[in-house]
Design an enzyme around this catalytic site. Structure first.
Site, mmCIF file in Angstrom:
data_model
loop_
_atom_site.group_PDB
_atom_site.id
_atom_site.type_symbol
_atom_site.label_atom_id
_atom_site.label_comp_id
_atom_site.label_asym_id
_atom_site.label_seq_id
_atom_site.Cartn_x
_atom_site.Cartn_y
_atom_site.Cartn_z
ATOM 1 C CG ASN A 1 -1.849 1.122 1.319
ATOM 2 O OD1 ASN A 1 -1.808 2.031 0.490
ATOM 3 N ND2 ASN A 1 -2.704 1.098 2.312
ATOM 4 N NE ARG B 1 -6.059 1.595 -0.175
ATOM 5 C CZ ARG B 1 -6.047 2.721 0.502
ATOM 6 N NH1 ARG B 1 -4.942 3.140 1.078
ATOM 7 N NH2 ARG B 1 -7.130 3.432 0.598
ATOM 8 C CG HIS C 1 -12.901 3.587 3.112
ATOM 9 N ND1 HIS C 1 -13.641 4.562 3.753
ATOM 10 C CD2 HIS C 1 -11.602 3.835 3.407
ATOM 11 C CE1 HIS C 1 -12.825 5.382 4.404
ATOM 12 N NE2 HIS C 1 -11.591 4.959 4.196
ATOM 13 N N GLY D 1 -13.411 5.130 10.563
ATOM 14 C CA GLY D 1 -12.018 5.231 10.990
ATOM 15 C C GLY D 1 -11.658 6.700 10.932
ATOM 16 N NE ARG E 1 -9.979 12.498 4.106
ATOM 17 C CZ ARG E 1 -9.979 11.191 3.893
ATOM 18 N NH1 ARG E 1 -11.074 10.574 3.509
ATOM 19 N NH2 ARG E 1 -8.883 10.494 4.042
ATOM 20 C CG PHE F 1 -13.865 9.021 17.455
ATOM 21 C CD1 PHE F 1 -13.397 9.361 16.202
ATOM 22 C CD2 PHE F 1 -15.159 9.391 17.790
ATOM 23 C CE1 PHE F 1 -14.200 10.034 15.290
ATOM 24 C CE2 PHE F 1 -15.982 10.058 16.890
ATOM 25 C CZ PHE F 1 -15.495 10.389 15.629
ATOM 26 C CD GLU G 1 -9.031 -1.155 4.023
ATOM 27 O OE1 GLU G 1 -8.647 -0.806 5.145
ATOM 28 O OE2 GLU G 1 -9.281 -0.356 3.112
HETATM 29 P P1 AMP Z 1 -8.445 3.765 11.081
HETATM 30 O O1 AMP Z 1 -8.422 4.943 10.160
HETATM 31 O O2 AMP Z 1 -9.444 2.720 10.711
HETATM 32 O O3 AMP Z 1 -7.070 3.190 11.344
HETATM 33 O O4 AMP Z 1 -8.964 4.328 12.491
HETATM 34 C C1 AMP Z 1 -8.157 5.187 13.266
HETATM 35 C C2 AMP Z 1 -9.024 5.865 14.301
HETATM 36 O O5 AMP Z 1 -9.707 4.888 15.100
HETATM 37 C C3 AMP Z 1 -8.257 6.686 15.331
HETATM 38 O O6 AMP Z 1 -7.987 7.976 14.858
HETATM 39 C C4 AMP Z 1 -9.231 6.728 16.475
HETATM 40 O O7 AMP Z 1 -10.118 7.814 16.294
HETATM 41 C C5 AMP Z 1 -10.011 5.442 16.369
HETATM 42 N N1 AMP Z 1 -9.700 4.469 17.407
HETATM 43 C C6 AMP Z 1 -8.724 3.562 17.422
HETATM 44 N N2 AMP Z 1 -8.745 2.837 18.565
HETATM 45 C C7 AMP Z 1 -9.788 3.318 19.292
HETATM 46 C C8 AMP Z 1 -10.363 3.005 20.576
HETATM 47 N N3 AMP Z 1 -9.867 2.037 21.343
HETATM 48 N N4 AMP Z 1 -11.430 3.734 20.972
HETATM 49 C C9 AMP Z 1 -11.940 4.703 20.193
HETATM 50 N N5 AMP Z 1 -11.460 5.042 18.992
HETATM 51 C C10 AMP Z 1 -10.401 4.363 18.544
#
Ligand code: AMP
Length: 398
Positions: free
Chosen positions: A7, A91, A180, A210, A241, A285, A385
């Site tokens: 990726n 990817r 996605h 995410g 965003r 989050f 993915e």
């Molecule tokens: P992704 O883009 O799928 O890798 O998601 C990343 C985002 O998931 C991070 O910026 C967080 O906002 C959220 N995240 C990851 N772990 C947790 C958790 N244990 N509780 C709440 N949010 C989480």
């Protein structure tokens, strides 16, 4: 067969070596700051500690060489020679309308990816550099392109057209493509397996929440709508965003702030979303949940607006499909944040969805989180993915 999944971003390169028989990750890693001072490669062979090597990486060719060296070196390597790598899956962010599924990479395919690069000027050129670099270091090894947009190509015209002069679609390909797709495809297929029914009998909504976030409606196994558009900026409120806004906001901000289109585009991509709404508290989050529980006004505003937008999309996709059987949560927030899932599901009583508070404590595992009497099944389905890319690669290279 061992499959290398690549990726490639403009200054980074993520990789995983996957054994396609056991579907286990043999090694995963990341090259960072390619072409920038302070570049490094870090990787974790299965069952071993993470290895980090700080080393110059002037370009992606060097990054790929270092990936191969990481995979084959005597101390931490996971294969004895390059010949053990049977194929490479790449990817690719944008496949335009040309690619409705994954394809074996040929010179013709590379040309077609180049042709749609103006739709993803930051991503597709980087993806192509990754392909060329692999071809140089691993000549003769078959390679497959897996597109983020492909799964959404089944969207009907009603869903993908913007209300613009039709000639703009014909001349420039301005339409909604969605992203996605590998994740939406993987999660919806897995949900069908978990529900134990035939895909053609199921109406699913997949919430990929995410840092980037998108939602899709999957009817009878086919994507019929998704929230991202020409670019990944449309749709849900995301980490940084904005998601959907009135297009007139762009000109309005430019006049008020005496700024350029590029400035506003940067603002909408990098400084907006829950980050901007929370008064720059965080795009993560975990921080927002803490702020929310401590009464931080910005965190409450951001999370509530994020949740509202997700609920609104779920409502509109339920209407688009004439019902919904299951709603799936995936990606960083969707898989891990019971807090956000509960806020969303508590507002879904209108479709008969009921969350099981105990089951909702789950993190990062497949689980049904609705009560037995819920009219809609609520599921947590971790996305994968890389595995989806590896599966497509094997299927096309066998
Ligand atoms: P992704 O883009 O799928 O890798 O998601 C990343 C985002 O998931 C991070 O910026 C967080 O906002 C959220 N995240 C990851 N772990 C947790 C958790 N244990 N509780 C709440 N949010 C989480």
């Amino acid at each position: 067969m061992k499959i290398l999944v690549i990726n490639c971003g403009s200054s980074s390169l993520k990789f995983q070596l996957i054994d396609s028989d056991s579907e286990q990750v043999i090694c995963k890693g990341l090259c960072e700051r390619i072409g920038i001072d302070g570049s490094q490669i870090s990787y974790t062979p299965a069952g071993k500690d993470k290895v980090t090597v700080v080393t110059p990486m002037p370009d992606h060719n060097k990054a790929i060489e270092l990936v191969i060296e990481a995979l084959t070196n005597k101390d931490n390597g996971v294969v004895s020679s390059l010949s053990e790598i049977g194929a490479v899956g790449h990817r690719i962010v944008h496949g335009g309308e040309k690619f409705t599924k994954s394809v074996v990479i040929t010179e013709e395919v590379i040309k077609a990816i180049e042709e749609v690069s103006d739709l993803a000027p930051l991503h597709n050129p980087a993806n192509l550099i990754g392909i060329r670099a692999c071809q140089k270091v691993m000549p003769g090894v078959p390679m497959v392109a897996v597109f983020d947009t492909a799964f959404h190509q089944t969207m009907p015209q009603d869903a993908y057209l913007y209300g613009l002069p039709y000639s703009y679609y014909e001349k420039y390909g301005i339409r909604r493509y969605g992203f996605h797709g590998t994740s939406h495809s993987y999660v919806s297929k897995r949900a069908v397996e978990l529900l134990g029914k035939d895909a053609k009998d199921l109406k699913l909504i997949v919430c990929h929440l995410g840092n980037g976030a998108s939602i899709s409606a999957v009817d009878g196994g086919k994507c019929v709508d998704t929230s991202m558009g020409l670019t990944p900026l449309e749709g849900l409120i995301m980490g940084t965003r904005s998601g959907d806004i009135d297009p007139s906001v762009v000109e309005f901000i430019m006049k008020k702030e005496n700024s350029t289109v590029a400035d506003v585009t940067n603002l909408l991509n990098k400084k907006s979303g829950v980050f901007g709404l929370s008064d720059d508290l965080s795009s993560d989050f975990r921080d927002l949940e803490e702020g929310y529980n401590n009464g931080h006004a910005g965190a409450r505003r951001a999370v509530d607006a994020f949740v509202y937008r997700v609920v609104k999309y779920i409502g509109s996709y339920t209407a688009a499909m004439g019902g919904v059987d299951a709603i799936c949560f995936t990606a960083g927030v969707g898989e891990n944040s019971g807090f956000v899932r509960k806020l969303i599901c508590d507002r879904l009583g209108f479709i008969g969805a009921k969350i099981d508070v105990e089951a909702n404590k789950v993190r990062g595992e497949e689980k049904t989180i609705s009560t037995p009497d819920s009219k809609v099944t609520l599921l947590v389905v971790p996305t994968n993915e890389e595995l989806a890319i590896a599966r497509d690669t094997v299927a096309l290279c066998k």
